[in-house]
Design an enzyme around this catalytic site. Structure first.
Site, mmCIF file in Angstrom:
data_model
loop_
_atom_site.group_PDB
_atom_site.id
_atom_site.type_symbol
_atom_site.label_atom_id
_atom_site.label_comp_id
_atom_site.label_asym_id
_atom_site.label_seq_id
_atom_site.Cartn_x
_atom_site.Cartn_y
_atom_site.Cartn_z
ATOM 1 N N GLU A 19 0.796 -1.218 0.000
ATOM 2 C CA GLU A 19 0.000 0.000 0.000
ATOM 3 C C GLU A 19 0.829 1.269 0.000
ATOM 4 O O GLU A 19 0.319 2.356 -0.264
ATOM 5 C CB GLU A 19 -0.930 0.013 1.220
ATOM 6 C CG GLU A 19 -0.184 -0.018 2.541
ATOM 7 C CD GLU A 19 -1.100 0.044 3.736
ATOM 8 O OE1 GLU A 19 -2.313 0.247 3.530
ATOM 9 O OE2 GLU A 19 -0.617 -0.100 4.860
ATOM 10 N N ALA A 20 2.127 1.143 0.299
ATOM 11 C CA ALA A 20 3.003 2.322 0.347
ATOM 12 C C ALA A 20 4.448 1.876 0.163
ATOM 13 O O ALA A 20 4.795 0.716 0.397
ATOM 14 C CB ALA A 20 2.838 3.046 1.680
ATOM 15 N N ASP A 169 -2.950 -3.769 13.940
ATOM 16 C CA ASP A 169 -2.242 -4.638 12.988
ATOM 17 C C ASP A 169 -0.864 -4.967 13.547
ATOM 18 O O ASP A 169 0.105 -5.082 12.806
ATOM 19 C CB ASP A 169 -2.130 -3.942 11.634
ATOM 20 C CG ASP A 169 -1.744 -4.906 10.505
ATOM 21 O OD1 ASP A 169 -2.003 -6.113 10.645
ATOM 22 O OD2 ASP A 169 -1.172 -4.457 9.498
ATOM 23 N N ASP A 186 3.865 1.442 11.206
ATOM 24 C CA ASP A 186 2.663 1.150 10.420
ATOM 25 C C ASP A 186 1.414 1.378 11.252
ATOM 26 O O ASP A 186 0.752 0.433 11.670
ATOM 27 C CB ASP A 186 2.702 -0.274 9.870
ATOM 28 C CG ASP A 186 1.627 -0.482 8.799
ATOM 29 O OD1 ASP A 186 1.103 0.516 8.275
ATOM 30 O OD2 ASP A 186 1.298 -1.647 8.487
#
Length: 235
Positions: A19-20, A169, A186
């Site tokens: 995602e990044a 997460d 994150d």
């Protein structure tokens, strides 16, 4: 890091993700008069727009969050190019807000520097030799150091819980080991434990992931005890 004369130089890619991507930057100021040259290494996390991401976070993370701008909300709902850009920027700003809040609360997270659109600049956590610090999953610490790591982790999770939040997460892949220091990373999906209908589930999953890793490395951790301990910080 905030001087107007500072110049950023990109030094390479630290990590590519679903995602990044994270890049290494040097922010430097040249010597001017009696002021010496200064520089600092930063990590630049750049979120991809939705069509360029191979991972989509569950909407469970963002239950209870709202977008104030109705135009942006409509654009995201229709998944227009503007909407996809707004969505990517929201994750960057969400992580920026989380880092600011958690850094002030004493949670071991990278120091937040600035956010601009879909790019978040933060402290670069190094390995002491110019490279990036390894993830917890990659290290094999001694039993003594394992205990040091766990105390830091538990204290960090406690401060998160005291703020009413769960990482959401947390795993050995989202914790960096810098010598005797650990750093949680994150964080765009931090979850409101009480406000999110699945907040308790996310907190329990964080406890399970970390207790399992430490137990497998030789330090017996009871995930239920850890979960109960964190709940005392929430209520």
């Amino acid at each position: 890091m905030t001087e107007q004369a500072a110049i950023d130089t990109e030094l390479g890619v630290l990590k590519t993700g679903k995602e990044a991507d994270v890049f290494l930057l040097e922010r430097a100021v040249e010597a001017i008069g009696d002021n010496p040259a200064k520089s600092s290494l930063l990590a630049a996390k750049r979120y991809r727009t939705e069509e360029h991401r191979s991972f989509h976070r569950s909407t469970s993370y963002v239950e209870g969050r709202h977008t104030r701008n109705s135009r942006d909300s409509r654009a995201m709902a229709k998944k227009t190019s503007h909407g996809r850009s707004v969505a990517a920027g929201q994750w960057a700003y969400a992580e920026w807000d989380a880092l600011n809040r958690l850094w002030k609360a004493g949670v071991p997270v990278p120091y937040p520097v600035q956010v601009d659109g879909t790019e978040l600049l933060m402290e670069f956590i190094d390995d002491g030799e110019g490279g990036a610090a390894p993830r917890l999953a990659q290290v094999r610490p001694s039993k003594e150091l394992l205990g040091v790591y766990f105390e830091q982790l538990r204290n960090g999770m406690r401060e998160l819980a005291r703020a009413g939040l769960a990482h959401g997460d947390l795993s050995p892949y989202n914790v960096l080991a810098q010598d005797e220091r650990i750093v949680m990373i994150d964080l765009p999906q931090v979850v409101d434990i009480v406000g999110n209908p699945k907040g308790m589930d996310f907190l329990m999953r964080d406890c399970h992931n970390m207790a399992t890793w430490f137990t497998n490395r030789g330090l017996e951790i009871d995930e239920q005890e850890l979960f109960a301990d964190l709940l005392t910080m929430v209520f």
